[in-house]
Design an enzyme around this catalytic site. Structure first.
Site, PDB file in Angstrom:
ATOM      1  NE  ARG A 238       4.454 -15.020   6.906  1.00 39.50           N
ATOM      2  CZ  ARG A 238       4.292 -13.700   7.056  1.00 39.50           C
ATOM      3  NH1 ARG A 238       3.088 -13.207   7.271  1.00 39.50           N
ATOM      4  NH2 ARG A 238       5.325 -12.891   6.976  1.00 39.50           N
ATOM      5  CD  GLU A 267      -0.074 -15.441   1.398  1.00 38.32           C
ATOM      6  OE1 GLU A 267       0.648 -14.484   1.046  1.00 38.32           O
ATOM      7  OE2 GLU A 267      -0.526 -15.559   2.537  1.00 38.32           O
ATOM      8  CG  HIS A 285      -0.371 -11.368   3.019  1.00 42.85           C
ATOM      9  ND1 HIS A 285       0.500 -12.438   3.044  1.00 42.85           N
ATOM     10  CD2 HIS A 285      -0.085 -10.626   4.116  1.00 42.85           C
ATOM     11  CE1 HIS A 285       1.276 -12.346   4.118  1.00 42.85           C
ATOM     12  NE2 HIS A 285       0.939 -11.259   4.781  1.00 42.85           N
TER      13      HIS A 285
HETATM   14  C1  GLV Z   1       3.304  -9.566   6.814  1.00 38.91           C
HETATM   15  O1  GLV Z   1       2.668 -10.557   6.649  1.00 38.91           O
HETATM   16  C2  GLV Z   1       4.497  -9.485   7.603  1.00 38.91           C
HETATM   17  O2  GLV Z   1       4.979 -10.493   8.133  1.00 38.91           O
HETATM   18  O3  GLV Z   1       5.004  -8.359   7.714  1.00 38.91           O
END
Ligand code: GLV
Ligand code: GLV
Length: 318
Positions: A238, A267, A285
């Site tokens: 994250r 983001e 991501h």
């Molecule tokens: C992606 O970032 C998730 O947490 O699944």
């Protein structure tokens, strides 16, 4: 009995079909996240919510749906949901652990290799038409064989990365809130380090822990200073685990050798400073972005959702 459910974004076809077959589905018709007012309107009267990490689910959303029994997050991370508000309202919150472990570890390994061997810069050079042919000193990177990988957070994804990196000849060390059993460390030759020691002695540092108030800006200016000159930072977890402004500053000083980022503090906004560095690779991501994994996440999210709306305790409560 009717099972009104809101799905905040289109999911892979087999998952969508399964949902349509089993609940009264309201699906976000747009190819974008729901706006706040749309979310508040859409949740009204629903028993179940299947949402994404891009949806902020707080008390106001929950209060718009007094019948809400379950919030099934299509992600392993769940920092987008106010857990306390859900607990107070006795709403189950679930996630999709396990199924995205290998995909995310693959992406972290990809970033690691790409930054160390300067793949992004190489691609740019060829595309630009400026490449003049093989040169002895062109785009020299760091060999990862024999170098040391520090893994911050040794959960499923951290371990999956450790197995891959070991196959590439890297030495593996880690920090985790709870140390792993000694026999596993010995069998795998994974060395435990305190966090400051890990930071100070890793050629590549990769983050694999959950984001929370406690881990906010875990990698701050101080942590970056401790990292060895020329070392590489990888983040597929994250964004807000890293203080991005401090990272930009460390890159400007030339202290870090490079960074590979798949996630950002805010983001889809990316700190403008990050785009300035050729030794920083920026991805949108993509950690869990494989066909197989996105389907598996969907099926798990649907199972959690169906259990919840039927009053059965879901398997993956967070
Ligand atoms: C992606 O970032 C998730 O947490 O699944
Ligand atoms: C996710 O599946 C993790 O625990 O690392």
């Amino acid at each position: 009995m009717s099972h009104p459910v809101l799905l905040t974004r289109r999911l892979p076809a087999p998952v969508l079909q399964r949902l349509r077959d089993s609940v009264d589905l309201e699906l976000n018709p747009h190819d974008r996240p729901l706006h706040r007012e749309e979310l508040l309107a859409g949740i009204r009267g629903k028993k179940g919510l299947l949402c994404l990490l891009t949806d902020r689910i707080d008390a106001e959303v929950m209060d718009a749906a007094p019948e809400l029994k379950v919030i099934s997050n299509y992600a392993v991370g769940y920092n987008n949901i106010d857990l306390r508000a859900a607990r107070e309202r006795q709403i189950w919150v679930t996630n999709t652990p396990g199924v995205l472990t290998e995909a995310t570890a693959e992406l972290a390994m990809g970033l690691l290799l790409a930054v160390a061997r300067r793949l992004g810069e190489g691609d740019q050079l060829v595309r630009s038409g400026q490449w003049r042919g093989w040169e002895p000193l062109q785009l020299l990177g760091k060999e990862i064989h024999g170098s040391t990988l520090g893994i911050v957070g040794m959960g499923r994804i951290g371990k999956a990365l450790a197995r891959r990196a070991a196959a590439f000849g890297m030495n593996i060390q880690y920090w985790n809130r709870t140390r792993l059993p000694g026999d596993i460390e010995v069998e795998k030759t994974w060395r435990y380090r305190s966090l400051p020691m890990l930071l100070a002695s890793s050629d590549v540092l990769s983050l694999h822990l959950a984001y929370s108030a406690e881990t906010h800006h875990l990698i701050n200016a101080e942590a970056l200073r401790i990292m060895p000159a020329g070392s590489i930072l990888i983040n597929t977890a994250r964004g807000a685990l890293i203080d991005e402004a401090a990272l930009v500053e460390a890159l400007q000083r030339g202290h870090l050798g490079g960074a590979g980022l798949d996630v950002y503090e805010d983001e889809p906004r990316v700190h403008p400073g990050l785009r300035d560095f050729p030794n920083v690779l920026l991805l949108p991501h993509l950690g869990s972005a494989t066909q197989q994994t996105r389907e598996a996440m969907g099926h798990l999210a649907v199972e959690n959702l169906l259990a919840g709306i039927n009053g059965v305790e879901p398997t993956h409560i967070v």
